[in-house]
Scaffold this motif. Structure first.
Motif, mmCIF file in Angstrom:
data_model
loop_
_atom_site.group_PDB
_atom_site.id
_atom_site.type_symbol
_atom_site.label_atom_id
_atom_site.label_comp_id
_atom_site.label_asym_id
_atom_site.label_seq_id
_atom_site.Cartn_x
_atom_site.Cartn_y
_atom_site.Cartn_z
ATOM 1 N N THR A 1 131.134 -86.059 149.866
ATOM 2 C CA THR A 1 130.575 -87.159 149.067
ATOM 3 C C THR A 1 129.048 -87.124 149.108
ATOM 4 O OG1 THR A 1 130.863 -88.653 150.963
ATOM 5 C CG2 THR A 1 132.542 -88.732 149.249
ATOM 6 N N ARG A 2 128.476 -86.716 150.225
ATOM 7 C CA ARG A 2 127.019 -86.587 150.310
ATOM 8 C C ARG A 2 126.523 -85.479 149.382
ATOM 9 N NH1 ARG A 2 125.370 -85.676 156.107
ATOM 10 N NH2 ARG A 2 126.001 -83.571 155.589
ATOM 11 N N ARG A 3 127.287 -84.371 149.301
ATOM 12 C CA ARG A 3 126.916 -83.288 148.381
ATOM 13 C C ARG A 3 126.979 -83.746 146.931
ATOM 14 N NH1 ARG A 3 130.191 -78.147 150.976
ATOM 15 N NH2 ARG A 3 128.747 -77.754 152.681
ATOM 16 N N LEU A 4 127.914 -84.664 146.638
ATOM 17 C CA LEU A 4 128.045 -85.192 145.281
ATOM 18 C C LEU A 4 127.051 -86.306 144.996
ATOM 19 C CD1 LEU A 4 131.942 -85.329 145.027
ATOM 20 C CD2 LEU A 4 130.420 -83.710 143.878
ATOM 21 N N GLY A 5 126.280 -86.701 146.006
ATOM 22 C CA GLY A 5 125.313 -87.770 145.830
ATOM 23 C C GLY A 5 125.934 -89.147 145.897
ATOM 24 N N SER A 6 127.123 -89.256 146.484
ATOM 25 C CA SER A 6 127.804 -90.547 146.595
ATOM 26 C C SER A 6 127.736 -91.043 148.028
ATOM 27 C CB SER A 6 129.287 -90.414 146.218
ATOM 28 O OG SER A 6 129.423 -89.960 144.906
ATOM 29 N N VAL A 7 128.164 -92.278 148.192
ATOM 30 C CA VAL A 7 128.284 -92.852 149.523
ATOM 31 C C VAL A 7 129.747 -92.769 149.918
ATOM 32 C CG1 VAL A 7 128.038 -94.943 150.896
ATOM 33 C CG2 VAL A 7 126.343 -94.398 149.139
ATOM 34 N N TYR A 8 130.014 -92.269 151.102
ATOM 35 C CA TYR A 8 131.399 -92.133 151.569
ATOM 36 C C TYR A 8 132.016 -93.519 151.730
ATOM 37 C CZ TYR A 8 135.223 -91.200 154.834
ATOM 38 O OH TYR A 8 136.446 -91.150 155.454
ATOM 39 N N ALA B 1 130.163 -91.123 139.005
ATOM 40 C CA ALA B 1 129.556 -89.942 138.366
ATOM 41 C C ALA B 1 129.269 -90.216 136.895
ATOM 42 C CB ALA B 1 130.479 -88.737 138.518
ATOM 43 N N LEU B 2 130.165 -90.921 136.222
ATOM 44 C CA LEU B 2 129.950 -91.270 134.817
ATOM 45 C C LEU B 2 128.744 -92.181 134.643
ATOM 46 C CD1 LEU B 2 133.655 -91.857 133.700
ATOM 47 C CD2 LEU B 2 132.121 -90.075 132.838
ATOM 48 N N SER B 3 128.507 -93.047 135.613
ATOM 49 C CA SER B 3 127.368 -93.958 135.507
ATOM 50 C C SER B 3 126.038 -93.240 135.773
ATOM 51 C CB SER B 3 127.540 -95.126 136.477
ATOM 52 O OG SER B 3 127.434 -94.672 137.821
ATOM 53 N N ARG B 4 126.095 -92.089 136.451
ATOM 54 C CA ARG B 4 124.863 -91.362 136.776
ATOM 55 C C ARG B 4 124.429 -90.385 135.691
ATOM 56 N NH1 ARG B 4 126.961 -91.492 141.934
ATOM 57 N NH2 ARG B 4 128.023 -89.500 141.727
ATOM 58 N N HIS B 5 125.378 -89.903 134.887
ATOM 59 C CA HIS B 5 125.061 -88.846 133.911
ATOM 60 C C HIS B 5 125.410 -89.287 132.500
ATOM 61 C CE1 HIS B 5 124.376 -86.058 137.226
ATOM 62 N NE2 HIS B 5 125.542 -86.390 137.728
ATOM 63 N N ASN B 6 124.672 -88.751 131.526
ATOM 64 C CA ASN B 6 125.001 -89.032 130.139
ATOM 65 C C ASN B 6 125.662 -87.828 129.470
ATOM 66 O OD1 ASN B 6 122.879 -87.319 129.953
ATOM 67 N ND2 ASN B 6 121.598 -88.611 128.667
ATOM 68 N N ALA C 1 131.492 -83.357 135.082
ATOM 69 C CA ALA C 1 132.508 -82.408 135.541
ATOM 70 C C ALA C 1 131.944 -81.457 136.592
ATOM 71 C CB ALA C 1 133.073 -81.621 134.349
ATOM 72 N N ASP C 2 130.710 -80.981 136.368
ATOM 73 C CA ASP C 2 130.080 -80.074 137.336
ATOM 74 C C ASP C 2 129.870 -80.759 138.679
ATOM 75 O OD1 ASP C 2 130.038 -78.111 135.441
ATOM 76 O OD2 ASP C 2 127.905 -78.311 134.952
ATOM 77 N N GLU C 3 129.417 -82.008 138.646
ATOM 78 C CA GLU C 3 129.186 -82.739 139.898
ATOM 79 C C GLU C 3 130.489 -82.923 140.676
ATOM 80 O OE1 GLU C 3 128.306 -87.270 141.216
ATOM 81 O OE2 GLU C 3 126.883 -86.446 139.788
ATOM 82 N N LEU C 4 131.566 -83.199 139.949
ATOM 83 C CA LEU C 4 132.854 -83.434 140.604
ATOM 84 C C LEU C 4 133.572 -82.138 140.962
ATOM 85 C CD1 LEU C 4 134.048 -86.366 138.331
ATOM 86 C CD2 LEU C 4 133.227 -86.544 140.684
ATOM 87 N N GLY C 5 133.072 -81.017 140.453
ATOM 88 C CA GLY C 5 133.697 -79.729 140.758
ATOM 89 C C GLY C 5 135.013 -79.529 140.034
#
Length: 195
Positions: A84-91, A155-160, A166-170
């Motif tokens: 989650t840290r690699r994805l820029g999220s909070v665990y 992830a949807l809220s961070r990117h347009n 999809a890339d962020e989520l792998g």
């Protein structure tokens, strides 16, 4: 051949780099690990005994995870926090019932009825086994799906761009579309470009 070269590097403390004409001295410490039965490999002639004793100076035997279930929760927290840290999220953490499911041992209650009592299982036993499966699947699936839904929403809220999401989520973009439909996240993608 490779075993002989490794043994020479350990004993002589020197290696011959590719393309070099003379060996160079090295000061090395080796940490090696294997999940294979090396004693059996030695007996079969697949592993050099002299190399084994050179590597086996301070042996540490690590039991398989099924024999140390108390480590499961620690490993789950570690890897989920890392990713989650690699994805820029909070665990967000993991629910206790999910941890219990991960520790679940397959016992006779989870086996199909035809394997129990030589196929003479009564109908009440069949119902009990089915209910155990349902409750297990429901508890684990719901918690994990909720976590997945939250990660996609964030992830949807961070990117347009759906491609960036999809890339962020792998995952692939087709998988992303399926997940958006599954979790009914259309309201979160009004400003998201299709590419």
């Amino acid at each position: 051949m490779l075993q002989a070269k490794l043994l020479r590097a350990i004993e002589a403390r020197e290696i011959l780099p590719i393309g070099a004409s003379s060996p160079i001295q090295v000061d090395i410490r080796i940490i090696s690990a294997s999940n294979q039965n090396l004693a059996q490999f030695i007996a079969e002639g697949k592993f050099r005994e002299d190399l084994f004793y050179r590597l086996n100076v301070i042996p540490i035997t690590l039991p398989p995870l099924r024999e140390r279930q108390e480590d499961i929760e620690l490993l789950v927290h570690y890897f989920l926090h890392l990713h989650t840290r690699r994805l820029g999220s909070v665990y967000p953490g993991i629910a206790p019932d999910v941890v219990e499911i991960l520790r679940e041992v397959i016992d006779s209650t989870l086996l199909p009825p035809n394997l129990l009592n030589n196929g003479t299982t009564e109908q009440s036993d069949v119902t009990e086994v089915s209910e155990a499966h349902l409750s297990l699947d429901d508890a684990g699936g719901t918690a994990l799906e909720e976590m997945e839904k939250q990660m996609i929403r964030e992830a949807l809220s961070r990117h347009n761009s759906k491609k960036l999401v999809a890339d962020e989520l792998g995952i692939g973009i087709a998988t992303l579309y399926r997940k958006i439909k599954k979790y009914e996240l259309f309201k979160h993608i009004t400003s998201v470009n299709p590419a």
